[in-house]
Design an enzyme around this catalytic site. Sequence first.
Site, PDB file in Angstrom:
ATOM      1  N   TYR A 158      43.689  45.404  39.746  1.00 52.28           N
ATOM      2  CA  TYR A 158      43.002  44.650  38.694  1.00 52.28           C
ATOM      3  C   TYR A 158      41.667  44.094  39.210  1.00 52.28           C
ATOM      4  CZ  TYR A 158      42.179  40.962  35.222  1.00 52.28           C
ATOM      5  OH  TYR A 158      41.622  40.154  34.263  1.00 52.28           O
ATOM      6  N   SER A 208      36.222  39.247  35.047  1.00 50.71           N
ATOM      7  CA  SER A 208      37.221  38.226  35.338  1.00 50.71           C
ATOM      8  C   SER A 208      36.744  37.383  36.509  1.00 50.71           C
ATOM      9  CB  SER A 208      38.548  38.889  35.704  1.00 50.71           C
ATOM     10  OG  SER A 208      39.386  37.955  36.356  1.00 50.71           O
TER      11      SER A 208
END
Lengths: 261, 269
Positions: B159, B146
């Site tokens: 995350y 990401s």
Amino acid sequence: MGLVDGKVAMVTGGASGIGAATSKTLASEGASVVVSDLNAEGAESVARAINAAGGTAVGVRTDVSDPASVQAAVAFAVKTYGGLDVLHNNAAAFGADVIMQDFNVVDIDLAVWEKTLAVNLTGALLGCRFAVPEMLKRGGGSIINTASVAGWLAEDTRVAYSVSKAGLINLAKHVATAFGKQGVRCNAVAPGVVVTETSKGHMSEEWINGMKELHSTPRLIEPSDIADAVLFLASDLSRQVNGHVLTVDAALSAHLPKVEG
Amino acid sequence: MINLDGKVAIVTGAASGIGAVTACTLADAGASVLVADLDAAGAVRVAAKIAGSGGAATAWEVDVSDDAAMEAMVAAATDTYGGLDILHNNAAASQLAGQDHQLEDTTVDLWDRTMAINLRSVMLGCKHAVPAMKARGGGSIINASSGVTHGGQHRETAYAVSKAGVEMLTKTVATQYGRFGIRCNAIAPGVIFHDAIRNLVPPADKRIFEEYTLLPRLGEPEDIANAVAFLASDLAGFITGQVLTVDGGLHTAVAFDAAITAAHSEPPA
């Protein structure tokens, strides 16, 4: 269907090595290619090979360190094929009088430094300067600079080469930032050690074997590996990739050296 | 088109969003695809869609955080299609994002569940895929990272750390198994507007993403799917250990520089 069907591409340093491989790959995937090189005969020869294989290409002599020459090459591409969609800024000063004289900051001759930056870095700036307005007319385009892992990893020599490659990375990010909103993408491809006909002459067998150890795949990089990465960045498959450095180095720069014992 | 004729691929988290589009893209390129997801019904729908357009796909229910389930998933691919060439470790705990806050408010339970689904899953996928790929003389693993790894995050602590782990795992696998012809890369998307999040992003946030994305449009699932197909293909034959950023330049420009420039520019007439 080719990945770059209908696009017009210009590849600088297209007469040999990575540039020749990229010219052939882009042509085989449907692009019309302007093969640009200081070596006019070499550029013509690559263009002839492309045409003989059913592709579309034309050679043009270009001194990328000369603004008028780069401007003329871009104008030639536009005149010949109607516009410009892809520019691969790939030309680099690889003559033995330059690369073999590119030492550390204490020992390098200033003329070698200036020649290296003029060809490797200013050449790319000029390519972008004259290509961007043409790409804006088409609603966008894709520029790919040939950088190197040497652009962020240092050696104890070749300071001019490394610094020029670092500059090419930031040049790509600048163009991506300045012209992305208008549809012009700009990325860099960063090869590890590529053995080409030109570079082979500058590398000892020992050095190549040492490099093989540092690359994590069974073989060393070939020009076609870089050409395939440029193809991806030139194509619409990468339409949301902008300002990125795509490293093609078999994990050379991804790991610490393995020391036995 | 990218050519993946004759290759066998697994895509995890393939029942929806980016994973579903990627599964379809790989199948369109000629690969046989194991459509793996915890959401079995969703996986069946995606596999049926692929089969309906002439592709080869099989739905497979999997809990990516479970060792035995991941081993069984790889076995399902090799049993069904004779081997494994491509693994896209895409599944992530996006359902936990709403509970993933600043560090002081991060619970151990949230942390552990995020790591299990986002990071342990990728380790297990690689671990079980490597022997199958060795048997084929090589393969390509693509892990979903990401854009959050580009810098520190104000929230989504677990995350962000899980995705940083995915990137180092990627380099580790590339380093250890490159000599067997196994490539391992990651993809770092920026903001991708797929159906699962399209309606969750407030309009004000969307405007910020539009402003900071350097291209004229925002990212779509196809952008990620195309990047996965490229890394899966022989076109990327010498690319390994890399993180391919597909974000339209979201993380390229210096963000505060744009804010300063805006502050100094004349207001529009």
